[in-house]
Design a protein around this motif. Structure first.
Motif, PDB file in Angstrom:
ATOM      1  N   GLY A  91       0.832  -1.186   0.000  1.00  0.00           N
ATOM      2  CA  GLY A  91       0.000   0.000   0.000  1.00  0.00           C
ATOM      3  C   GLY A  91       0.872   1.244   0.000  1.00  0.00           C
ATOM      4  O   GLY A  91       2.094   1.175  -0.140  1.00  0.00           O
ATOM      5  N   LEU A  92       0.226   2.370   0.162  1.00  0.00           N
ATOM      6  CA  LEU A  92       0.930   3.646   0.171  1.00  0.00           C
ATOM      7  C   LEU A  92       0.777   4.317   1.523  1.00  0.00           C
ATOM      8  O   LEU A  92      -0.218   4.123   2.217  1.00  0.00           O
ATOM      9  CB  LEU A  92       0.373   4.573  -0.912  1.00  0.00           C
ATOM     10  N   VAL A  93       1.762   5.099   1.867  1.00  0.00           N
ATOM     11  CA  VAL A  93       1.676   5.947   3.056  1.00  0.00           C
ATOM     12  C   VAL A  93       1.966   7.381   2.633  1.00  0.00           C
ATOM     13  O   VAL A  93       2.624   7.625   1.627  1.00  0.00           O
ATOM     14  CB  VAL A  93       2.679   5.516   4.159  1.00  0.00           C
ATOM     15  N   LYS A  94       1.441   8.289   3.393  1.00  0.00           N
ATOM     16  CA  LYS A  94       1.710   9.702   3.132  1.00  0.00           C
ATOM     17  C   LYS A  94       2.842  10.142   4.054  1.00  0.00           C
ATOM     18  O   LYS A  94       2.762   9.963   5.267  1.00  0.00           O
ATOM     19  CB  LYS A  94       0.457  10.528   3.388  1.00  0.00           C
ATOM     20  N   ILE A  95       3.890  10.665   3.473  1.00  0.00           N
ATOM     21  CA  ILE A  95       5.053  11.122   4.242  1.00  0.00           C
ATOM     22  C   ILE A  95       5.145  12.634   4.101  1.00  0.00           C
ATOM     23  O   ILE A  95       5.087  13.163   2.998  1.00  0.00           O
ATOM     24  CB  ILE A  95       6.356  10.472   3.722  1.00  0.00           C
ATOM     25  N   GLU A  96       5.286  13.311   5.229  1.00  0.00           N
ATOM     26  CA  GLU A  96       5.453  14.767   5.223  1.00  0.00           C
ATOM     27  C   GLU A  96       6.820  15.117   5.770  1.00  0.00           C
ATOM     28  O   GLU A  96       7.218  14.639   6.836  1.00  0.00           O
ATOM     29  CB  GLU A  96       4.380  15.438   6.084  1.00  0.00           C
ATOM     30  N   PHE A  97       7.550  15.928   5.054  1.00  0.00           N
ATOM     31  CA  PHE A  97       8.844  16.425   5.498  1.00  0.00           C
ATOM     32  C   PHE A  97       8.711  17.907   5.781  1.00  0.00           C
ATOM     33  O   PHE A  97       8.246  18.665   4.937  1.00  0.00           O
ATOM     34  CB  PHE A  97       9.911  16.237   4.399  1.00  0.00           C
ATOM     35  N   GLU A  98       9.092  18.293   6.972  1.00  0.00           N
ATOM     36  CA  GLU A  98       9.095  19.710   7.334  1.00  0.00           C
ATOM     37  C   GLU A  98      10.468  20.048   7.888  1.00  0.00           C
ATOM     38  O   GLU A  98      10.915  19.426   8.851  1.00  0.00           O
ATOM     39  CB  GLU A  98       8.040  20.008   8.405  1.00  0.00           C
ATOM     40  N   PRO A  99      11.144  21.017   7.303  1.00  0.00           N
ATOM     41  CA  PRO A  99      12.449  21.384   7.852  1.00  0.00           C
ATOM     42  C   PRO A  99      12.286  22.015   9.230  1.00  0.00           C
ATOM     43  O   PRO A  99      11.307  22.716   9.496  1.00  0.00           O
ATOM     44  CB  PRO A  99      13.003  22.387   6.849  1.00  0.00           C
TER      45      PRO A  99
END
Length: 71
Positions: free
Chosen positions: A25-33
């Motif tokens: 499946g897919l996951v949502k990944i968020e990158f925040e500096p």
């Protein structure tokens, strides 16, 4: 603030991030500096936080005493 959002396949994640997720499946990944600079910590806070590689405290003291006797 910059934010990067990606949908990423679960089976391509590192093992520690795959834990407790379905195999596929897919996951949502968020990158925040991080906007804040890391806080400086005194080196005294690290004393005693690592594993002792040299035996017990007494073993260390005995070794130091032995080194001093060689002089």
């Amino acid at each position: 603030m910059n934010k990067i959002v990606r949908h990423y396949p679960v089976d391509r994640l590192p093992a520690d991030l795959r834990a407790d997720l379905p195999e596929h499946g897919l996951v949502k990944i968020e990158f925040e500096p991080e906007t804040e600079a890391p806080r400086k910590r005194p080196i005294a806070h690290l004393v005693g936080s690592g594993q002792n590689l040299y035996g017990s405290d007494q073993d260390v003291l005995d070794y130091i005493a032995e080194l001093r006797e060689d002089r």
